[in-house]
Design an enzyme around this catalytic site. Sequence first.
Site, short mmCIF file in Angstrom:
data_model
loop_
_atom_site.label_atom_id
_atom_site.label_comp_id
_atom_site.label_asym_id
_atom_site.label_seq_id
_atom_site.Cartn_x
_atom_site.Cartn_y
_atom_site.Cartn_z
N HIS A 197 -26.57 20.64 0.71
CA HIS A 197 -26.78 21.20 -0.63
C HIS A 197 -25.81 22.35 -0.90
O HIS A 197 -25.56 23.17 -0.03
CB HIS A 197 -28.23 21.71 -0.74
CG HIS A 197 -28.59 22.19 -2.10
ND1 HIS A 197 -28.78 21.34 -3.16
CD2 HIS A 197 -28.80 23.46 -2.57
CE1 HIS A 197 -29.11 22.05 -4.22
NE2 HIS A 197 -29.13 23.33 -3.90
N CYS A 234 0.82 -1.21 0.00
CA CYS A 234 0.00 0.00 0.00
C CYS A 234 0.85 1.26 0.00
O CYS A 234 0.68 2.15 -0.83
CB CYS A 234 -0.94 0.00 1.20
SG CYS A 234 -1.94 1.50 1.33
N GLY A 271 -5.53 -6.93 -18.35
CA GLY A 271 -6.25 -7.22 -17.11
C GLY A 271 -7.47 -6.34 -16.98
O GLY A 271 -7.59 -5.30 -17.65
N CYS A 293 -1.71 1.71 -2.90
CA CYS A 293 -2.74 2.73 -2.69
C CYS A 293 -2.19 4.16 -2.72
O CYS A 293 -2.79 5.04 -3.35
CB CYS A 293 -3.43 2.52 -1.34
SG CYS A 293 -3.66 0.81 -0.86
N SER A 295 -9.01 -5.96 -13.61
CA SER A 295 -9.25 -5.73 -12.19
C SER A 295 -9.32 -4.23 -11.93
O SER A 295 -9.06 -3.41 -12.81
CB SER A 295 -8.11 -6.33 -11.37
OG SER A 295 -6.89 -5.62 -11.64
N TYR A 296 -9.64 -3.88 -10.67
CA TYR A 296 -9.68 -2.45 -10.35
C TYR A 296 -8.32 -1.81 -10.52
O TYR A 296 -8.21 -0.65 -10.90
CB TYR A 296 -10.23 -2.22 -8.94
CG TYR A 296 -9.35 -2.66 -7.80
CD1 TYR A 296 -8.45 -1.80 -7.21
CD2 TYR A 296 -9.44 -3.96 -7.29
CE1 TYR A 296 -7.66 -2.20 -6.15
CE2 TYR A 296 -8.66 -4.36 -6.24
CZ TYR A 296 -7.77 -3.48 -5.67
OH TYR A 296 -6.97 -3.89 -4.62
N VAL A 297 -7.26 -2.59 -10.31
CA VAL A 297 -5.91 -2.04 -10.49
C VAL A 297 -5.64 -1.74 -11.95
O VAL A 297 -5.09 -0.69 -12.28
CB VAL A 297 -4.87 -3.01 -9.94
CG1 VAL A 297 -3.47 -2.52 -10.21
CG2 VAL A 297 -5.07 -3.21 -8.46
N ALA A 298 -6.01 -2.66 -12.82
CA ALA A 298 -5.81 -2.44 -14.25
C ALA A 298 -6.54 -1.19 -14.71
O ALA A 298 -5.98 -0.35 -15.44
CB ALA A 298 -6.30 -3.66 -15.03
N LEU A 299 -7.79 -1.05 -14.29
CA LEU A 299 -8.58 0.10 -14.73
C LEU A 299 -8.09 1.39 -14.10
O LEU A 299 -8.10 2.45 -14.75
CB LEU A 299 -10.06 -0.13 -14.41
CG LEU A 299 -10.71 -1.34 -15.09
CD1 LEU A 299 -12.21 -1.34 -14.83
CD2 LEU A 299 -10.42 -1.36 -16.59
N GLU A 300 -7.67 1.35 -12.84
CA GLU A 300 -7.11 2.56 -12.22
C GLU A 300 -5.86 3.01 -12.95
O GLU A 300 -5.70 4.21 -13.24
CB GLU A 300 -6.79 2.27 -10.74
CG GLU A 300 -8.02 2.16 -9.87
CD GLU A 300 -7.69 1.76 -8.44
OE1 GLU A 300 -8.52 2.03 -7.55
OE2 GLU A 300 -6.61 1.20 -8.22
N GLY A 343 -3.45 -9.98 -11.58
CA GLY A 343 -3.66 -10.53 -10.25
C GLY A 343 -2.39 -10.66 -9.44
O GLY A 343 -1.31 -10.26 -9.87
N LYS A 377 -0.70 5.25 -6.17
CA LYS A 377 -1.83 5.20 -7.11
C LYS A 377 -2.76 6.38 -6.95
O LYS A 377 -3.13 7.05 -7.92
CB LYS A 377 -2.57 3.87 -6.90
CG LYS A 377 -3.85 3.67 -7.70
CD LYS A 377 -5.09 4.21 -7.03
CE LYS A 377 -5.38 3.64 -5.66
NZ LYS A 377 -5.88 2.27 -5.70
N LYS A 378 -3.13 6.69 -5.69
CA LYS A 378 -4.08 7.78 -5.46
C LYS A 378 -3.46 9.13 -5.86
O LYS A 378 -4.15 10.01 -6.40
CB LYS A 378 -4.48 7.80 -3.98
CG LYS A 378 -5.44 8.94 -3.59
CD LYS A 378 -6.83 8.75 -4.16
CE LYS A 378 -7.78 9.90 -3.79
NZ LYS A 378 -8.04 10.00 -2.35
N GLU A 400 -25.73 14.42 -1.48
CA GLU A 400 -27.15 14.59 -1.12
C GLU A 400 -28.08 13.80 -2.02
O GLU A 400 -29.21 13.51 -1.65
CB GLU A 400 -27.52 16.08 -1.17
CG GLU A 400 -27.63 16.65 -2.56
CD GLU A 400 -28.14 18.09 -2.57
OE1 GLU A 400 -29.14 18.37 -1.89
OE2 GLU A 400 -27.51 18.92 -3.27
#
Length: 549
Positions: free
Chosen positions: A524, A117, A252, A122, A254-259, A344, A125-126, A529
């Site tokens: 708002h 991470c 791939g 993480c 996975s969420y990693v590939a797409l991120e 993976g 990546k972020k 909301e």
Amino acid sequence: GVPASRSWLGQQSAGFHTPQPPFQLGKQWGDPAGGSAGEQKSKGRWAQSEKKTGLSGTEPGTCSGEGRQNYDLLVIGGGSGGLACAKEAAQLGKKVAVVDYVEPSPRGTRWGLGGTCVNVGCIPKKLMHQAALLGGMVRDAPHYGWALQPVPHDWTTMAEAVQNHVKSLNWGHRVQLQDRKVMYFNIKASFVDAHTVCGVAKGGKETLLSAEHIVIATGGRPRYPTHGHGEPRMGLTILSLCVLSSNRLVVGASYVALECAGFLTGLGLDTTVMIRSIPLRGFDQQMSSLVTEYMASQGTRFLRGCTPSRVQRLPDGQLQVTWEDLSSGKEDTGTFNTVLWAIGRIPETRSLNLEKAGVHTSPTSQKILVDAQETTSVPHIYAIGDIAEGRPELTPTAIMAGKLLAQRLCGQSSDVMDYDNVPTTVFTPLEYGCVGLSEEEAVARHGEEHVEVYHAYYKPLEFTVAERDASQCYIKMVCLRKPPQLVLGLHFLGPNAGEVTQGFALGIKCGASYAQVMRTVGIHPTCAEEVAKLRISKRSGLDPTVTGC
């Protein structure tokens, strides 16, 4: 500075890889050979412990380490879960050691304390996702009166800044361990018996460590294709630090590939994603489809239903990829500057000699089998985080599981980790946050006639002036149909999805009903909301598009 020959970014399911931080492999604070003053003072106590556990007579096997250091708790793995467990136990008065060693990748990449991470997942990546989002804001700026000219992105500047932050986190972990008097060994550990491990340092020096309790938290490493794709160096789980060519293939779904594909596209790089079957397996598939639709609208290309068969390096250094279209059986080829494998992870169990300790693993995943208490087949050996079978591969769950385990071992609590309703977010260009059951899971568990789904397509206020397309901004709440309609799951696709989902996760964890959410006053104007305004059900067949403010 970082040498240009180093590589640093990969994937979380395939690890974001960073170079070695300032403290080199084989160096650590403290003296693992001689032990600290505290260890000498506790010699008498440990004589009793050895008598009780039989450690003093343990045959060290092939390990030639001189002497033996004994601890109340030994944690194997210096990632988020292992460090959390070690620090918590030390704070509660236990004598604790952490052993951690990063085996270099096929390209020689290695990193510092903190695990996937912090170093290669993480955190970097972020930050790179944020860099891509800033590019979008620059493009929006003229609509808001800021006469900015388009500017190219400087990868080197971003990478160095991210790298420096990662190094600061590495150092912070080292300081925290020292402050809590946790002994840290930069050694590769393997079991000698059920209470003893042998650690080998970079230079080959061996150290014997024994403990009353042992926690395995070694996580996983990137999975490489095993045949027909060329050497691992030809297909990477990393991106070049300084020379980032524009044409790349991400293999791939996975969420990693797409991120990865998402922020690469956002940084202005030509990016293609090759998907064998479905994107974001395990997530709500309606939401997954919207995620990829938005990515495609932003310029990411998708090769669907395809699997790579060969990767060949051409004389000009580019990579020629051959793949098969699974629907037609036909082959096709393309040329890319870089291939990023995001197929993976595999658990780091192979070198632990688990059989010598009697620890059982799953024959299919090779992960360690554990019960609700995180206990393995050996009563005093535990496994937490990605290494444990059936656990979500998420940093926060590993951290909480580690802390709770330490508290149980220290007699401070009997609480066990609750793995239900764990929130998470996929940091694709349009972020996807979720907590609880997907629509498919809810229907499978309760039956379609007992499930009500409330949903809405909405447009973030920030998108209006900038004339951004909001076709994929979507929310759905999955509930039981019977009043008061317990909320089973929430799925949010839009800006700042993680920030939105976190708050609602508390409500769902506390057993919130649809009626209670509808009685919640929204803030708002926000995207969040819209969750408290979900009035239209799928069953009604009415148009769920939000109109007005």
